[in-house]
Design a protein around this motif. Sequence first.
Motif, short mmCIF file in Angstrom:
data_model
loop_
_atom_site.label_atom_id
_atom_site.label_comp_id
_atom_site.label_asym_id
_atom_site.label_seq_id
_atom_site.Cartn_x
_atom_site.Cartn_y
_atom_site.Cartn_z
N HIS A 283 -4.52 -1.54 -0.99
CA HIS A 283 -3.53 -0.86 -1.82
C HIS A 283 -3.81 0.63 -1.72
O HIS A 283 -4.97 1.06 -1.70
N ARG A 284 -2.76 1.43 -1.66
CA ARG A 284 -2.92 2.88 -1.55
C ARG A 284 -2.26 3.58 -2.73
O ARG A 284 -1.14 3.23 -3.11
N PHE A 285 -2.97 4.56 -3.27
CA PHE A 285 -2.49 5.34 -4.41
C PHE A 285 -2.75 6.81 -4.11
O PHE A 285 -3.87 7.18 -3.79
N SER A 286 -1.71 7.61 -4.17
CA SER A 286 -1.85 9.04 -3.90
C SER A 286 -1.96 9.83 -5.19
O SER A 286 -1.30 9.50 -6.19
N PHE B 25 -9.79 9.00 -10.90
CA PHE B 25 -8.87 8.73 -9.79
C PHE B 25 -8.88 7.24 -9.42
O PHE B 25 -7.83 6.63 -9.21
N ILE B 26 -10.09 6.67 -9.32
CA ILE B 26 -10.14 5.26 -8.91
C ILE B 26 -9.68 4.34 -10.03
O ILE B 26 -9.15 3.26 -9.76
N GLU B 27 -9.84 4.75 -11.29
CA GLU B 27 -9.32 3.96 -12.41
C GLU B 27 -7.80 3.90 -12.34
O GLU B 27 -7.20 2.83 -12.50
N GLU C 99 -2.80 0.79 -10.97
CA GLU C 99 -1.59 0.64 -10.15
C GLU C 99 -1.69 -0.56 -9.21
O GLU C 99 -0.68 -1.22 -8.94
N TYR C 100 -2.88 -0.85 -8.73
CA TYR C 100 -3.10 -2.02 -7.88
C TYR C 100 -2.79 -3.30 -8.66
O TYR C 100 -2.05 -4.17 -8.19
N THR D 295 -7.81 0.75 -2.27
CA THR D 295 -8.46 -0.29 -3.05
C THR D 295 -8.32 -1.61 -2.33
O THR D 295 -7.21 -2.00 -1.95
N GLU D 296 -9.44 -2.30 -2.15
CA GLU D 296 -9.45 -3.63 -1.53
C GLU D 296 -10.35 -4.56 -2.33
O GLU D 296 -11.37 -4.13 -2.86
#
Length: 131
Positions: free
Chosen positions: A7-10, A32-34, A39-40, A82-83
């Motif tokens: 999953h990608r989040f900008s 940022f990772i939270e 979103e994932y 995110t994986e």
Amino acid sequence: MTGAAAHRFSCRVYYEDTDLAGIVYYANYLRFIERARTEYVRALGIDQARLKAERGIVFAVRRIEADYLAPARFDDLLEVETEVAAVTPARIVLSQRVLRGTTLLFDARVTLVALSDDGRPARLPAELRAR
């Protein structure tokens, strides 16, 4: 990894994310990772508020292993990948990376646990584990 696509989040680095040196303050990578994890989960079709209301289950971070590899700076456009690394009946382990273009800036392994309303470990519903 599970073989599923990442999953990608900008996100953009804002002035408020930086320190006096103009680089991202280390704790903000966790923010940022939270956001990317939220979103994932949403992209998987999981409504966390509904999960809490209907089943009394919430996710909590139990462990984070993180490597800060290079600095991000004001106005950088970042991408968080995110994986899923592993899933057990009550735990999800995620691999999360923050990149600027192809440059890896931050690499983390995050262990999430499911908790009941009273704060005790809970099993993830089977349909959630399957996703």
